[in-house]
Design an enzyme around this catalytic site. Structure first.
Site, mmCIF file in Angstrom:
data_model
loop_
_atom_site.group_PDB
_atom_site.id
_atom_site.type_symbol
_atom_site.label_atom_id
_atom_site.label_comp_id
_atom_site.label_asym_id
_atom_site.label_seq_id
_atom_site.Cartn_x
_atom_site.Cartn_y
_atom_site.Cartn_z
ATOM 1 N N SER A 181 1.807 -3.579 -1.024
ATOM 2 C CA SER A 181 1.394 -2.395 -1.759
ATOM 3 C C SER A 181 2.465 -1.978 -2.751
ATOM 4 O O SER A 181 3.639 -2.293 -2.573
ATOM 5 C CB SER A 181 1.128 -1.230 -0.787
ATOM 6 O OG SER A 181 0.734 -0.069 -1.501
ATOM 7 N N LYS A 220 -3.167 -3.544 5.536
ATOM 8 C CA LYS A 220 -3.276 -3.317 4.088
ATOM 9 C C LYS A 220 -4.679 -2.827 3.720
ATOM 10 O O LYS A 220 -4.843 -1.945 2.867
ATOM 11 C CB LYS A 220 -2.962 -4.605 3.324
ATOM 12 C CG LYS A 220 -3.125 -4.503 1.795
ATOM 13 C CD LYS A 220 -2.190 -3.481 1.192
ATOM 14 C CE LYS A 220 -2.179 -3.399 -0.322
ATOM 15 N NZ LYS A 220 -3.167 -4.041 -1.101
ATOM 16 N N HIS A 226 -4.839 0.732 4.624
ATOM 17 C CA HIS A 226 -4.040 1.428 3.602
ATOM 18 C C HIS A 226 -4.889 1.687 2.365
ATOM 19 O O HIS A 226 -4.917 2.800 1.836
ATOM 20 C CB HIS A 226 -2.816 0.557 3.263
ATOM 21 C CG HIS A 226 -2.096 0.951 2.005
ATOM 22 N ND1 HIS A 226 -2.557 0.605 0.756
ATOM 23 C CD2 HIS A 226 -0.965 1.675 1.804
ATOM 24 C CE1 HIS A 226 -1.732 1.093 -0.159
ATOM 25 N NE2 HIS A 226 -0.758 1.743 0.459
ATOM 26 N N GLU A 246 -6.255 5.125 0.665
ATOM 27 C CA GLU A 246 -5.990 5.355 -0.763
ATOM 28 C C GLU A 246 -7.264 5.823 -1.484
ATOM 29 O O GLU A 246 -7.207 6.716 -2.322
ATOM 30 C CB GLU A 246 -5.485 4.029 -1.341
ATOM 31 C CG GLU A 246 -5.133 3.997 -2.793
ATOM 32 C CD GLU A 246 -4.851 2.545 -3.221
ATOM 33 O OE1 GLU A 246 -3.997 1.876 -2.595
ATOM 34 O OE2 GLU A 246 -5.517 2.062 -4.155
#
Lengths: 296, 296, 296, 296
Positions: D112, D166, D169, D173
């Protein structure tokens, strides 16, 4: 400056400390006896030199309205009242009007930062007249974080703009918290993830989702890595609700903030009447099993 | 017609009754002993005159795939298999291929109507070749409700179209049920409303929201006016989930169907990890009270 | 009975016809000249024998409040006013109070059924005192659909209960419509589905999703099978908004009804400021391409 | 260390720079001619001393699978492949298996940080065996931000855990971005708010909503204060979609992340078939006006 501060709860007491540490003279008052510097609003007003500046920091709604009405009878032409509590922004119109009738100026100020504000400074969003904002700037400058003024303070517009901005801030906060929370649950649900708390710890630097709220979540996980000690009961304050009401009033789609609010409502229900209805419906058409309330 | 029917559970047994009542010869088989007319798939195939028609009505996924694979080894060129269970529509491609290798035709048929279908008829959505649909029409005509064929039966398209249509049907059903359920809770929450069940009863005629599901909800309320005997635990079958997966695949926004699905997930959680995270976060920044798990 | 009817728009005019067809004497008035039987409210009141029954059927809010205030000055002790428009249920408290001061009784009546009510009858939800409901029952019986009274009429509770029930009815309606609409789009998005309109036509009989709204959707598809002639612009009336506001007030999670409301808001936006912000954000962290407004 | 880096697009090229700046020897390869240090994967492998470490940074799905298959034929027992692209986490199982058959170790690494990673460092989430992670640590340490390792790097679990983390994540987001975006629109909709960009600027310090994404939004507003130059068209990458698919698979309610994803879908639709259906329905029952497509 000298300032009267009404309401010495968690927020007010910290703000008093921060203001005093920066050299201001604060005359504090609280309805609970023994906490403040004076025993009544009248005494507080009498102790302040004119033109006075007073700051209200009491629970929004009934109590704030009551305090402001009482102050309207005590303050004098040329005084300034700053409402720093969580008033609904349209209450500010009423407050401003009540005070204007006595020649008292009014600013509304949304204050963010929670218990961390005392040391880190508070984010401030202010509504009202430019000249009144200028007059109170020494107070705002002491309360806001160090650094450029525009990064922690804004004169958002006329009366009500400060609390409107704070309301939206809190609406966003609901959405942010829920997004992290959903992500946490997804991590916890997957057996490949050894330790959700360690993943979130690693997100604090370099990632797109890094934020102050994430740091707080990591701190919370540090204290209780699987939230074993607490339940999922989540209160909501007025501002999340008002945000959706304003979204409706402005015809602004806010699915994320609304979903975050509804998740809190659900978290406080032991049994959902709606989902009972769905269970009953499924049984009706499909003969599907329902859970008898005694099975709980 | 003569037809082999595999799977004599709640749905299959009712369908057998309806078909027999309309003059068809049904050779039923069920994996559970003593329920069917034959003791094995092989016996069932042997009892049917060629070209055969067989209908599978067993749990979707593994079990349906197993039955179809076994049938592929028993059926002969020119036979027809109709999969009437709740297969995912892309499983139909696989089924059709397995059978085509043996010269066996394949139709997928979504069947709606639940326990009421035996008397009222089933809504049918079929995928496959036109000629195969025509061949099985006497069966479809007996299963579907009386009235114009196009109001209770559709040849929706090629292989998979029937189950796709059924999947969407079920996705809609999730949304409809949740809409009524939210409305029910709103009625129950308001003290002015003397009896939510009576209001919903009155919606059955003349209103915009009248529907079969509403009638079922009124029936359920008639049995248990405040759903006192049941809990809010709601299962979900695969089709609601697949609907959202297809929505994602087609980039179709489906906020209502997704919300209905998530409400079911929530209904089955005793404690929500996500809402624990929100509670913990609020405590971190605001010092807000959390409910200790022992307080429950 | 004799009844004064104020407001002869789409709803009011149809209701007048239905009442007259059932033998009632209706004195109609409309603010637009030449539509009614009388030229003023005063003339209408003068034409009715006491104790009078009048029914208001004008736009909710300002206009309804104005008409009721004027009627309060014209009606006499013992008269009865029935507000059948789409008033917000807490407006009913005000209306009842204004009229009670003059000894005029008040009922609030939510009316559902749209343009079909004239022939099929209207679903009615009434709030107010039992004796007043009894007195107006001949009117209610003529307006509601044939069949058992309790299936198309409910005395929902005291003042405001009728409009509260109607508000919830409309909130549910939003959710139902959006559920069908999402399903329609999913059918239209999938290449296996030959004709979405034919699938929905086939859902009208035997399926779990059959309803009056589905029939209307099939009728609409019959006129314009792919909605080629219309745009996706969807208005919302007050009742969907009020439903969410009441949900918030009662802390009832209503994700489906809220999602349906927000979808309408979105449908009316040419450009979404929120999604511009998301596009801008993606460009900032990922260098992702944004669409320049001139590219449109 | 010496490392082979495959894929020198926006992300890969920046990572190469950061690694070289920290003293590593990077042999870069890109399918586009003239960008890399070598002209083929074979040449890259030949240039690296054994046991080799290679890092893939190419588009997820087909392309990544192709590159890994080719590398499986080129690498030797004891080599290590790190897949740093945005692979779906269950693809990692396949990759690991393909490589294990050749004795090649495999790590999956979610990366990221976007275009800012080159200077600020990348957040890294890694899945695989402990010993392989240890072996590649010099690379991870150079790529991650300065500061404590655990704040920018996590060994999340076995194969797939890195990309799962991820994926989550990115799902978070989506929710965060949408929350800020809804708040921005609420500010822009209210006439009291003089300048939404100034309010958001002031949120950067002291408030609960401060974050890196907020800083980026302020930067974007600084360039184009009302987003006049861009449209509301927002792409989505695979990871938001996969997050919802995993939420469904784990029965985790994710209303906020789903709402954020659906908002992107909607942003890309010129006309919404669903909302056309709602408009058509309203016309059917209420005679409500629809917008003819020629009115646009």
């Amino acid at each position: 400056m000298e300032i009267g501060l009404i309401g010495l709860g968690r927020m007010g007491a910290n703000m008093r400390d921060r203001l005093r540490a920066d050299g201001h003279t604060v005359v504090g008052y609280d309805a609970a006896p023994g906490i403040g510097d004076v025993d009544s609003l009248a005494e507080m007003v009498a102790r302040l030199p004119g033109p006075r500046t007073v700051w209200t920091m009491v629970p929004a709604g009934e109590i704030t309205r009551g305090v402001i009405d009482e102050l309207a009878g005590l303050l004098e032409e040329g005084d300034l009242l700053i409402e720093g509590g969580n008033s609904r922004f349209d209450d500010d119109d009423r407050h401003a009007e009540v005070l204007a009738a006595r020649g008292v100026a009014y600013l509304d100020c949304g204050v963010s930062g929670g218990v961390w504000g005392r040391t880190e400074g508070y984010g401030l969003m202010v509504g009202g007249a430019e000249s009144d904002v200028a007059r109170a700037m020494p107070i705002f400058d002491s309360l806001r974080p160090a650094g450029p003024r525009e990064n922690g303070f804004v004169h958002a517009g006329p009366t009500g703009a400060g609390h409107y901005a704070k309301m939206v801030h809190n609406g966003i906060e609901y959405g942010l918290m829920q997004a992290y929370a959903e992500g946490y649950e997804l991590l916890a649900a997957e057996s490949r993830i050894a330790a959700p708390d360690k993943v979130m710890t690693a997100w604090q630097s370099g990632t797109v989702v890094r934020s102050w709220l994430l740091e707080l979540l990591v701190a919370a996980l540090g204290e209780d890595p699987a939230f074993a000690a607490i339940t999922d009961y989540v209160e909501d304050s007025g501002e999340g609700r008002w945000t959706i009401e304003e979204a409706i009033d402005h015809a602004v789609p806010t699915p994320v903030i609304a979903a975050a609010l509804f998740a809190r409502f659900s978290s406080r229900q032991d049994q959902s009447p709606a989902m009972k209805a769905v269970a009953a419906l499924r049984q009706q058409f499909g003969g599907h099993h329902v859970h008898a309330s005694s099975e709980d």
